[in-house]
Design a protein around this motif. Sequence first.
Motif, PDB file in Angstrom:
ATOM      1  N   ILE A  76     -42.747 -29.087-126.304  1.00  0.00           N
ATOM      2  CA  ILE A  76     -42.614 -30.745-126.236  1.00  0.00           C
ATOM      3  C   ILE A  76     -41.187 -30.912-126.959  1.00  0.00           C
ATOM      4  CG2 ILE A  76     -45.209 -31.152-126.352  1.00  0.00           C
ATOM      5  CD1 ILE A  76     -44.883 -31.991-129.314  1.00  0.00           C
ATOM      6  N   ASP A  77     -40.928 -32.422-126.746  1.00  0.00           N
ATOM      7  CA  ASP A  77     -39.666 -32.933-127.311  1.00  0.00           C
ATOM      8  C   ASP A  77     -38.487 -32.164-126.928  1.00  0.00           C
ATOM      9  OD1 ASP A  77     -41.494 -35.079-128.250  1.00  0.00           O
ATOM     10  OD2 ASP A  77     -41.565 -34.041-130.254  1.00  0.00           O
ATOM     11  N   VAL A  78     -38.453 -31.719-125.509  1.00  0.00           N
ATOM     12  CA  VAL A  78     -37.349 -30.724-125.401  1.00  0.00           C
ATOM     13  C   VAL A  78     -36.164 -31.566-125.121  1.00  0.00           C
ATOM     14  CG1 VAL A  78     -36.684 -29.450-123.403  1.00  0.00           C
ATOM     15  CG2 VAL A  78     -39.095 -29.081-124.106  1.00  0.00           C
ATOM     16  N   ALA A  79     -35.075 -31.329-125.724  1.00  0.00           N
ATOM     17  CA  ALA A  79     -33.882 -31.803-125.662  1.00  0.00           C
ATOM     18  C   ALA A  79     -32.724 -30.866-126.411  1.00  0.00           C
ATOM     19  CB  ALA A  79     -33.733 -33.231-126.686  1.00  0.00           C
ATOM     20  N   ASP A  80     -31.555 -31.187-125.910  1.00  0.00           N
ATOM     21  CA  ASP A  80     -30.399 -30.536-126.573  1.00  0.00           C
ATOM     22  C   ASP A  80     -30.816 -28.992-126.825  1.00  0.00           C
ATOM     23  OD1 ASP A  80     -28.972 -32.613-126.701  1.00  0.00           O
ATOM     24  OD2 ASP A  80     -29.876 -33.396-128.735  1.00  0.00           O
ATOM     25  N   GLY A  81     -31.394 -28.220-125.849  1.00  0.00           N
ATOM     26  CA  GLY A  81     -31.609 -26.819-126.026  1.00  0.00           C
ATOM     27  C   GLY A  81     -32.411 -26.304-126.879  1.00  0.00           C
ATOM     28  N   SER A  82     -33.508 -27.502-127.274  1.00  0.00           N
ATOM     29  CA  SER A  82     -34.677 -27.166-128.332  1.00  0.00           C
ATOM     30  C   SER A  82     -35.798 -27.708-127.924  1.00  0.00           C
ATOM     31  CB  SER A  82     -34.062 -27.146-129.731  1.00  0.00           C
ATOM     32  OG  SER A  82     -34.191 -28.278-129.856  1.00  0.00           O
ATOM     33  N   GLY A  83     -36.901 -27.152-128.285  1.00  0.00           N
ATOM     34  CA  GLY A  83     -38.342 -27.901-128.200  1.00  0.00           C
ATOM     35  C   GLY A  83     -39.167 -27.523-129.243  1.00  0.00           C
ATOM     36  N   GLU A  84     -40.091 -28.079-129.286  1.00  0.00           N
ATOM     37  CA  GLU A  84     -41.291 -27.725-130.327  1.00  0.00           C
ATOM     38  C   GLU A  84     -42.646 -27.052-129.659  1.00  0.00           C
ATOM     39  OE1 GLU A  84     -44.438 -29.601-133.794  1.00  0.00           O
ATOM     40  OE2 GLU A  84     -42.316 -30.527-133.322  1.00  0.00           O
ATOM     41  N   LEU A  85     -42.797 -25.870-130.059  1.00  0.00           N
ATOM     42  CA  LEU A  85     -44.073 -24.961-129.620  1.00  0.00           C
ATOM     43  C   LEU A  85     -45.336 -25.299-130.259  1.00  0.00           C
ATOM     44  CD1 LEU A  85     -44.785 -22.348-128.062  1.00  0.00           C
ATOM     45  CD2 LEU A  85     -44.726 -21.324-130.300  1.00  0.00           C
ATOM     46  N   GLY A  86     -46.317 -25.548-129.563  1.00  0.00           N
ATOM     47  CA  GLY A  86     -47.743 -25.648-129.818  1.00  0.00           C
ATOM     48  C   GLY A  86     -48.757 -25.122-128.853  1.00  0.00           C
ATOM     49  N   TYR A  87     -49.694 -24.581-129.597  1.00  0.00           N
ATOM     50  CA  TYR A  87     -50.716 -23.805-128.737  1.00  0.00           C
ATOM     51  C   TYR A  87     -52.094 -24.005-129.642  1.00  0.00           C
ATOM     52  CZ  TYR A  87     -49.251 -20.299-132.457  1.00  0.00           C
ATOM     53  OH  TYR A  87     -49.162 -19.653-133.775  1.00  0.00           O
ATOM     54  N   ARG A  88     -52.981 -23.541-128.615  1.00  0.00           N
ATOM     55  CA  ARG A  88     -54.550 -23.379-128.903  1.00  0.00           C
ATOM     56  C   ARG A  88     -55.012 -22.366-128.316  1.00  0.00           C
ATOM     57  NH1 ARG A  88     -56.709 -29.233-129.649  1.00  0.00           N
ATOM     58  NH2 ARG A  88     -54.916 -29.402-131.142  1.00  0.00           N
ATOM     59  N   ILE A  89     -55.982 -21.457-128.772  1.00  0.00           N
ATOM     60  CA  ILE A  89     -56.813 -20.818-127.913  1.00  0.00           C
ATOM     61  C   ILE A  89     -58.287 -21.216-128.266  1.00  0.00           C
ATOM     62  CG2 ILE A  89     -57.400 -18.141-127.629  1.00  0.00           C
ATOM     63  CD1 ILE A  89     -54.665 -18.883-126.753  1.00  0.00           C
ATOM     64  N   ALA A  90     -59.067 -20.881-127.197  1.00  0.00           N
ATOM     65  CA  ALA A  90     -60.466 -21.172-127.353  1.00  0.00           C
ATOM     66  C   ALA A  90     -61.104 -20.238-128.183  1.00  0.00           C
ATOM     67  CB  ALA A  90     -61.313 -21.039-125.950  1.00  0.00           C
ATOM     68  N   GLU A  91     -62.408 -20.806-129.080  1.00  0.00           N
ATOM     69  CA  GLU A  91     -62.961 -19.968-130.027  1.00  0.00           C
ATOM     70  C   GLU A  91     -63.615 -18.775-129.497  1.00  0.00           C
ATOM     71  OE1 GLU A  91     -66.099 -20.619-133.705  1.00  0.00           O
ATOM     72  OE2 GLU A  91     -66.226 -21.773-131.869  1.00  0.00           O
ATOM     73  N   ALA A 110     -39.225 -20.249-121.907  1.00  0.00           N
ATOM     74  CA  ALA A 110     -38.174 -21.298-122.605  1.00  0.00           C
ATOM     75  C   ALA A 110     -36.603 -21.075-122.373  1.00  0.00           C
ATOM     76  CB  ALA A 110     -38.425 -21.304-123.973  1.00  0.00           C
ATOM     77  N   ALA A 111     -36.430 -19.451-122.216  1.00  0.00           N
ATOM     78  CA  ALA A 111     -35.211 -19.219-122.654  1.00  0.00           C
ATOM     79  C   ALA A 111     -34.613 -18.895-121.082  1.00  0.00           C
ATOM     80  CB  ALA A 111     -35.120 -17.593-123.382  1.00  0.00           C
ATOM     81  N   THR A 112     -35.548 -18.447-120.137  1.00  0.00           N
ATOM     82  CA  THR A 112     -35.206 -18.021-118.854  1.00  0.00           C
ATOM     83  C   THR A 112     -35.128 -19.132-117.918  1.00  0.00           C
ATOM     84  OG1 THR A 112     -37.069 -17.029-118.264  1.00  0.00           O
ATOM     85  CG2 THR A 112     -35.446 -15.634-119.019  1.00  0.00           C
ATOM     86  N   GLU A 113     -36.336 -19.752-118.063  1.00  0.00           N
ATOM     87  CA  GLU A 113     -36.553 -21.001-116.958  1.00  0.00           C
ATOM     88  C   GLU A 113     -36.146 -22.303-117.355  1.00  0.00           C
ATOM     89  OE1 GLU A 113     -37.545 -20.345-113.777  1.00  0.00           O
ATOM     90  OE2 GLU A 113     -37.713 -18.270-114.227  1.00  0.00           O
ATOM     91  N   TYR A 114     -36.167 -22.783-118.550  1.00  0.00           N
ATOM     92  CA  TYR A 114     -35.972 -23.987-119.199  1.00  0.00           C
ATOM     93  C   TYR A 114     -34.575 -24.017-120.048  1.00  0.00           C
ATOM     94  CZ  TYR A 114     -41.045 -23.764-118.404  1.00  0.00           C
ATOM     95  OH  TYR A 114     -42.267 -23.585-117.743  1.00  0.00           O
ATOM     96  N   GLY A 115     -33.996 -23.145-120.021  1.00  0.00           N
ATOM     97  CA  GLY A 115     -32.767 -23.121-120.566  1.00  0.00           C
ATOM     98  C   GLY A 115     -32.688 -23.460-122.053  1.00  0.00           C
ATOM     99  N   LEU A 116     -33.706 -23.255-122.901  1.00  0.00           N
ATOM    100  CA  LEU A 116     -33.759 -23.373-124.340  1.00  0.00           C
ATOM    101  C   LEU A 116     -33.215 -22.230-125.191  1.00  0.00           C
ATOM    102  CD1 LEU A 116     -37.259 -25.173-124.559  1.00  0.00           C
ATOM    103  CD2 LEU A 116     -35.123 -26.147-123.861  1.00  0.00           C
TER     104      LEU A 116
END
Length: 168
Positions: A76-91, A110-116
Motif C-alpha cells: 500500500i501507499d506505493v510512491a517514489d519507489g517504495s511501499g508498505e507491506l502488510g499480510y495476514r494468513i488464515a488461522e 515489488a522489485a521486478t514488476e512494480y519497480g519498487l
Amino acid sequence: MPELQRLRLDHAPALLAFEQENRAYFAASIPDRGDDYFSHFEARHRDLLAEQAAGLHFFHVLVGGGGEVLGRVNLIDVADGSGELGYRIAERAARQGLATTAVHQTCALAATEYGLTMLRAVTTVDNAGSRAVLARTGFVPTGETLLGGRPGICYERDLSGLFRAPVA
C-alpha cells in the motif's frame, strides 16, 4: 501449493469469507478492521481495485486449490519507489511457511514488476510470528511505533539489488 494472485473482482466472496472467519484470530495480534469494513465490503473492494489499477496499491491473495483465500499480502501507499507491506494468513493455514513464501514472492514482484526499491512494514511487538516472517524475508528493524494503540516495531527491506543478475 497455494498460489499468490493479484486481487481481482471475483475474489470478493472468498476474501470476505476469509476476513470474517479469521476476524477474532487476527484481532489477537493486529488492530481489528472494525464493523464498517464488513458492512461496506463490496464497495470497498471495488474502490481498492480502482486504486490498484491507478498504481497506488498492489493487493494479492493467497488462493488454495479449492479457490479459498488462505491469506493476503498487500503493498500500500506505493510512491517514489517504495511501499508498505502488510499480510495476514488464515488461522488454519498458519505455521506452515505460507507467510514467508508469500512475502518472498511479493518482494520479488515489488522489485521486478512494480519497480519498487524499498518496502516498509510494521507489526506489534507481541506478534512473534510476524516478526519472524519479516526477519526471514530480509526486513530489518528501524524503530518503534504504535499500531492501533499497541507498541509496534517498524521494519524496512531494501529491494534495490534484489533480483539483479550478478556482475561478471
